[in-house]
Design a protein around this motif. Sequence first.
Motif, PDB file in Angstrom:
ATOM      1  N   GLU A  38       0.833  -1.206   0.000  1.00  9.13           N
ATOM      2  CA  GLU A  38       0.000   0.000   0.000  1.00  9.13           C
ATOM      3  C   GLU A  38       0.865   1.253   0.000  1.00  9.13           C
ATOM      4  O   GLU A  38       0.572   2.222  -0.698  1.00  9.13           O
ATOM      5  N   LYS A  46      -0.547   6.196  -7.607  1.00 11.16           N
ATOM      6  CA  LYS A  46      -1.599   5.376  -8.204  1.00 11.16           C
ATOM      7  C   LYS A  46      -2.717   5.136  -7.196  1.00 11.16           C
ATOM      8  O   LYS A  46      -2.524   5.274  -5.994  1.00 11.16           O
ATOM      9  N   ASP A  47      -3.876   4.771  -7.711  1.00 12.45           N
ATOM     10  CA  ASP A  47      -4.999   4.410  -6.851  1.00 12.45           C
ATOM     11  C   ASP A  47      -4.810   2.998  -6.337  1.00 12.45           C
ATOM     12  O   ASP A  47      -4.254   2.132  -7.021  1.00 12.45           O
ATOM     13  N   SER A  49      -5.788  -0.552  -5.842  1.00 13.28           N
ATOM     14  CA  SER A  49      -6.650  -1.540  -6.492  1.00 13.28           C
ATOM     15  C   SER A  49      -5.908  -2.870  -6.425  1.00 13.28           C
ATOM     16  O   SER A  49      -4.721  -2.917  -6.114  1.00 13.28           O
ATOM     17  N   GLU A  50      -6.585  -3.952  -6.716  1.00 11.97           N
ATOM     18  CA  GLU A  50      -5.914  -5.255  -6.719  1.00 11.97           C
ATOM     19  C   GLU A  50      -4.769  -5.268  -7.717  1.00 11.97           C
ATOM     20  O   GLU A  50      -3.711  -5.816  -7.448  1.00 11.97           O
ATOM     21  N   ARG A  51      -4.971  -4.640  -8.848  1.00 11.49           N
ATOM     22  CA  ARG A  51      -3.939  -4.595  -9.897  1.00 11.49           C
ATOM     23  C   ARG A  51      -2.694  -3.847  -9.427  1.00 11.49           C
ATOM     24  O   ARG A  51      -1.568  -4.319  -9.595  1.00 11.49           O
ATOM     25  N   THR A  52      -2.879  -2.671  -8.823  1.00  7.58           N
ATOM     26  CA  THR A  52      -1.721  -1.890  -8.389  1.00  7.58           C
ATOM     27  C   THR A  52      -1.061  -2.520  -7.157  1.00  7.58           C
ATOM     28  O   THR A  52       0.158  -2.430  -7.005  1.00  7.58           O
TER      29      THR A  52
END
Length: 73
Positions: A38, A46-47, A49-52
Amino acid sequence: MEMSQPEASRPSEVRVRDDRATPDDLLHTRTGTDVSPEDLVLASGKDLSERTLEWARRKLAAEGPAALDKLLP
């Protein structure tokens, strides 16, 4: 109009030192604690999200805590 003080009368923390580079330990903001995925995502702008988060997990696995140092001044 701004009145500047002579350099000798300024507190030492405020003096401008044009002849030296800022030491690395003053540039980095990490406190020595563990870096979480995180933290890395948020530092990259970046926001969350599961991807990030997955991107951050891979980056931390490959680079360790230095991954955060590379993103922050």
